[in-house]
Design an enzyme around this catalytic site. Structure first.
Site, PDB file in Angstrom:
ATOM      1  N   ASP A   1      75.373  40.784  24.066  1.00 52.25           N
ATOM      2  CA  ASP A   1      75.448  41.959  23.195  1.00 52.25           C
ATOM      3  C   ASP A   1      74.030  42.408  22.842  1.00 52.25           C
ATOM      4  OD1 ASP A   1      78.202  41.708  23.180  1.00 52.25           O
ATOM      5  OD2 ASP A   1      78.276  40.702  21.223  1.00 52.25           O
ATOM      6  N   LYS A   2      73.876  43.675  22.588  1.00 58.30           N
ATOM      7  CA  LYS A   2      72.565  44.233  22.262  1.00 58.30           C
ATOM      8  C   LYS A   2      71.884  43.473  21.125  1.00 58.30           C
ATOM      9  CE  LYS A   2      70.318  48.491  20.670  1.00 58.30           C
ATOM     10  NZ  LYS A   2      70.510  49.913  20.293  1.00 58.30           N
TER      11      LYS A   2
END
Length: 238
Positions: free
Chosen positions: A54-55
């Site tokens: 995930d970012k």
């Protein structure tokens, strides 16, 4: 100017990067910001996506340098031959020092991209071990046995201890020193900065066999801000 990627390990076949929080692993649909993969493409002639984070999650992420290694690593992840460990900071103190969370996960029927525990979801298994714990926050070592979207975040919420600074599954609030240290006061002309102001989840360790049967054991150091919070809580409780 963006800093160059921090390389944990590299050989002729693949590269392991310590991805910072806030950086996309691969390009998104909007192409609004540069991704880690695009940074690497400026350095290497060929780069292949093996898996992604995930970012807002930091830590270890692998990229293959050729099609043969891409196929091998992708199959290793798919067939659960890669041991995946994460470190996270959660709210509160879990009742048990270690355990297994087995709760199927599915996407919410109305909220796209939001995952929930649901009896009709896909099998999802997360092991955990408490590394340090205090009434306010605890540091946990997770082991992923399956690889569902937002798995650790959803499972942590499900046991009543969401990850710190998680806007989707927790309260999203940063951890401020003033919230854990009662007598703390910032300087007259300075604004208090959070100890942790990002999703408190870090891809810590990946362990697997390479095509020759050698054990590859890679680790990205636990973020300084995670340790800083634990040190502050230790001082306060002692």
């Amino acid at each position: 100017m963006r800093k160059p990627p921090v390389i944990i390990f590299e050989n002729d076949d693949f590269i392991a990067i310590n991805k910072p929080s806030g950086l996309l692993t691969i390009p998104d649909r909007t192409q609004s910001e540069i991704s880690l993969k695009e940074q690497l493409q400026q350095i290497y002639p060929s780069i292949f996506t093996v898996h992604r984070l995930d970012k807002e999650t930091s830590g270890l992420v692998l990229f293959a340098k050729n099609e043969k290694m891409h196929k091998f690593l992708s199959q290793s992840f798919e067939n659960r031959k890669v041991d995946k460990y994460y470190v996270g900071i959660v709210q509160g103190k879990p009742a048990n020092d270690a355990g297994m969370i087995e709760a199927p996960i599915a996407e919410h029927t109305l909220r796209k991209g939001y995952m929930v525990v649901h009896r009709n979801g896909k099998e999802s298994i997360t092991g955990y071990e408490v590394m340090q714990s205090f009434p306010q926050y605890s540091m946990i070592l997770y082991r992923l046995f399956t690889g569902r979207t937002h798995q650790i975040r959803v499972h942590s919420k499900n046991i009543g201890h969401p990850l710190v600074c998680d806007p989707l599954y927790g309260d999203g609030k940063p951890v401020m020193l003033s919230s854990v240290k009662k007598k703390y006061k910032p300087g007259k002309y300075e604004e208090e900065q959070p100890i942790i102001g990002r999703l408190a989840l870090h891809s810590y360790q990946l362990k697997f066999e390479d095509p020759e049967g050698n054990i590859i054991d890679l680790r990205a150091p636990v973020p300084k801000e995670f340790n800083a919070l634990m040190q502050q809580l230790k001082k306060i409780s002692s």
